[in-house]
Design a protein around this motif. Sequence first.
Motif, PDB file in Angstrom:
ATOM      1  N   UNK A  60       6.327 -17.622  -2.130  1.00 52.20           N
ATOM      2  CA  UNK A  60       5.773 -18.891  -2.606  1.00 52.20           C
ATOM      3  C   UNK A  60       4.311 -19.046  -2.201  1.00 52.20           C
ATOM      4  N   UNK A  61       3.982 -18.576  -0.993  1.00 56.10           N
ATOM      5  CA  UNK A  61       2.580 -18.683  -0.571  1.00 56.10           C
ATOM      6  C   UNK A  61       1.680 -17.825  -1.449  1.00 56.10           C
ATOM      7  N   UNK A  62       2.027 -16.567  -1.638  1.00 59.55           N
ATOM      8  CA  UNK A  62       1.152 -15.678  -2.393  1.00 59.55           C
ATOM      9  C   UNK A  62       1.095 -16.038  -3.878  1.00 59.55           C
ATOM     10  N   UNK A  63       2.056 -16.831  -4.335  1.00 62.52           N
ATOM     11  CA  UNK A  63       2.032 -17.292  -5.729  1.00 62.52           C
ATOM     12  C   UNK A  63       1.084 -18.475  -5.934  1.00 62.52           C
ATOM     13  N   UNK A  64       0.575 -19.053  -4.844  1.00 59.94           N
ATOM     14  CA  UNK A  64      -0.356 -20.173  -4.962  1.00 59.94           C
ATOM     15  C   UNK A  64      -1.644 -19.722  -5.643  1.00 59.94           C
ATOM     16  N   UNK A  65      -2.345 -20.643  -6.308  1.00 59.66           N
ATOM     17  CA  UNK A  65      -3.629 -20.274  -6.916  1.00 59.66           C
ATOM     18  C   UNK A  65      -4.600 -19.750  -5.865  1.00 59.66           C
ATOM     19  N   UNK A  66      -5.450 -18.834  -6.272  1.00 56.64           N
ATOM     20  CA  UNK A  66      -6.408 -18.234  -5.341  1.00 56.64           C
ATOM     21  C   UNK A  66      -7.288 -19.301  -4.691  1.00 56.64           C
ATOM     22  N   UNK A  67      -7.630 -20.335  -5.452  1.00 58.64           N
ATOM     23  CA  UNK A  67      -8.480 -21.395  -4.903  1.00 58.64           C
ATOM     24  C   UNK A  67      -7.784 -22.119  -3.753  1.00 58.64           C
ATOM     25  N   UNK A 169       4.684 -10.915  32.733  1.00 56.48           N
ATOM     26  CA  UNK A 169       3.461 -11.687  32.949  1.00 56.48           C
ATOM     27  C   UNK A 169       2.291 -11.250  32.096  1.00 56.48           C
ATOM     28  N   UNK A 170       2.478 -10.189  31.321  1.00 53.75           N
ATOM     29  CA  UNK A 170       1.415  -9.685  30.448  1.00 53.75           C
ATOM     30  C   UNK A 170       1.678 -10.030  28.982  1.00 53.75           C
ATOM     31  N   UNK A 171       2.811 -10.724  28.742  1.00 53.20           N
ATOM     32  CA  UNK A 171       3.193 -11.064  27.373  1.00 53.20           C
ATOM     33  C   UNK A 171       3.594 -12.528  27.242  1.00 53.20           C
ATOM     34  N   UNK A 172       3.169 -13.385  28.205  1.00 49.74           N
ATOM     35  CA  UNK A 172       3.573 -14.784  28.116  1.00 49.74           C
ATOM     36  C   UNK A 172       2.625 -15.633  27.270  1.00 49.74           C
ATOM     37  N   UNK A 173       1.399 -15.148  27.055  1.00 52.11           N
ATOM     38  CA  UNK A 173       0.449 -15.782  26.119  1.00 52.11           C
ATOM     39  C   UNK A 173      -0.241 -14.664  25.320  1.00 52.11           C
ATOM     40  N   UNK A 174       0.536 -13.947  24.537  1.00 50.05           N
ATOM     41  CA  UNK A 174       0.012 -12.714  23.943  1.00 50.05           C
ATOM     42  C   UNK A 174      -0.929 -12.948  22.775  1.00 50.05           C
ATOM     43  N   UNK A 175      -1.707 -11.919  22.497  1.00 53.91           N
ATOM     44  CA  UNK A 175      -2.535 -11.877  21.295  1.00 53.91           C
ATOM     45  C   UNK A 175      -1.689 -11.328  20.146  1.00 53.91           C
ATOM     46  N   UNK A 176      -0.599 -12.002  19.899  1.00 56.42           N
ATOM     47  CA  UNK A 176       0.341 -11.559  18.861  1.00 56.42           C
ATOM     48  C   UNK A 176      -0.082 -12.120  17.503  1.00 56.42           C
ATOM     49  N   UNK A 177       0.216 -11.368  16.462  1.00 62.43           N
ATOM     50  CA  UNK A 177      -0.107 -11.794  15.098  1.00 62.43           C
ATOM     51  C   UNK A 177       1.095 -11.597  14.189  1.00 62.43           C
ATOM     52  N   UNK A 178       1.499 -12.680  13.552  1.00 65.38           N
ATOM     53  CA  UNK A 178       2.499 -12.619  12.481  1.00 65.38           C
ATOM     54  C   UNK A 178       1.731 -12.494  11.180  1.00 65.38           C
ATOM     55  N   UNK A 179       2.091 -11.493  10.385  1.00 61.33           N
ATOM     56  CA  UNK A 179       1.303 -11.186   9.191  1.00 61.33           C
ATOM     57  C   UNK A 179       2.195 -11.063   7.971  1.00 61.33           C
ATOM     58  N   UNK A 180       1.989 -11.942   7.001  1.00 63.52           N
ATOM     59  CA  UNK A 180       2.645 -11.833   5.699  1.00 63.52           C
ATOM     60  C   UNK A 180       1.785 -10.943   4.816  1.00 63.52           C
ATOM     61  N   UNK A 181       2.423 -10.024   4.084  1.00 60.15           N
ATOM     62  CA  UNK A 181       1.686  -9.060   3.276  1.00 60.15           C
ATOM     63  C   UNK A 181       2.229  -9.010   1.862  1.00 60.15           C
ATOM     64  N   UNK A 182       1.306  -8.928   0.906  1.00 62.72           N
ATOM     65  CA  UNK A 182       1.666  -8.825  -0.514  1.00 62.72           C
ATOM     66  C   UNK A 182       0.826  -7.718  -1.143  1.00 62.72           C
ATOM     67  N   UNK A 183       1.521  -6.761  -1.735  1.00 65.59           N
ATOM     68  CA  UNK A 183       0.878  -5.649  -2.427  1.00 65.59           C
ATOM     69  C   UNK A 183       1.166  -5.813  -3.920  1.00 65.59           C
ATOM     70  N   UNK A 184       0.228  -6.351  -4.697  1.00 67.48           N
ATOM     71  CA  UNK A 184       0.453  -6.490  -6.137  1.00 67.48           C
ATOM     72  C   UNK A 184       0.610  -5.118  -6.794  1.00 67.48           C
TER      73      UNK A 184
END
Length: 320
Positions: A60-67, A169-184
């Motif tokens: 649903x997110x990737x179906x949104x208009x580019x604008x 103690x090295x993962x309690x405030x991580x630089x983690x990234x959740x990434x949604x990906x769409x390959x047309x």
Amino acid sequence: MPEQDIPLIDIASLYGSDQAAIEKTAALIGEACRGIGFFYIKGHALSLGDIEALFSTSHDFFALPETVKKQVEISPKTGNRGYVPMRGEALDPSRPADLKEAFNIGLDLAADDPELLAGARFRALNLWPEQPGFRQAMLDYFDTALDIGRRLHMAFAADLGLKADHFDGKLDRPLATLRLLHYPPQPDAVEEGQMGAGAHTDYGCVTLLLTDEVGGLEVRTRTGDWIKAPYIPGAFVCNIGDCLMRWTNDTYVSTPHRVVSPAGRERYSIAFFLDPNPDAVIECLPTCSGPENPPRYGPIRGDDYLESRLNPTYKASGLA
């Protein structure tokens, strides 16, 4: 296990207290991390229904208009958060930009978080599109994926002969990234060497990837051959990243992989990249060196390492 196989490992024991079962699972994970660097996991806390709902929200997110999507576009000021448009990055900087679009979500912070107020690198407010239910669905999943990633680190610690809580103690405030990906679907005309995602290794400690049934993920074996990573319903594809490879003094392997999108089909995936806390010092673990195997890398902070890897990726689009 033949080197070219990607094993499927049941991690249900990591949710229990049976130490013998945990160590058995940890040994299987460690074998994969020393070999091909990839493994599938089942027995985690996410149901097929949960996964289907996540993919529906992503569609649903990737179906949104580019604008509309560009209202939450990533920039140097957004802390690696927001919408990455088509051709917005090149995971293989020597190749043309990737044929994909993405949306990045980081650790969710309050507006008065001290690191945020101090302008710390990679600390920013998440950007949220105008899509009902999107924010809560993604935050719930972020927490679930982070919990799985921490449990995998408990297994890494057991396999490497460390205390079970070594990474806590090295993962309690991580630089983690959740990434949604769409390959047309790939266009008829592409630049030479251009693909969904160019050959690359991941930057962090471990990646948890959910894919759809379309396929396209390929993994390079130690012998240099490219093999397909087949879709397994309900399973994560996991792989070691460069940061953990460095941390383990190359005991674990960060393996190159790529996405070759099938002709005429679009592809979706959901990746969770677990990087350590920004102030975590990445230096050779005590059990990963010896007189005949000295540390190969000097110490580096987690945020310094991530920055060194992200900048080349985004230079192609001017986002670095």
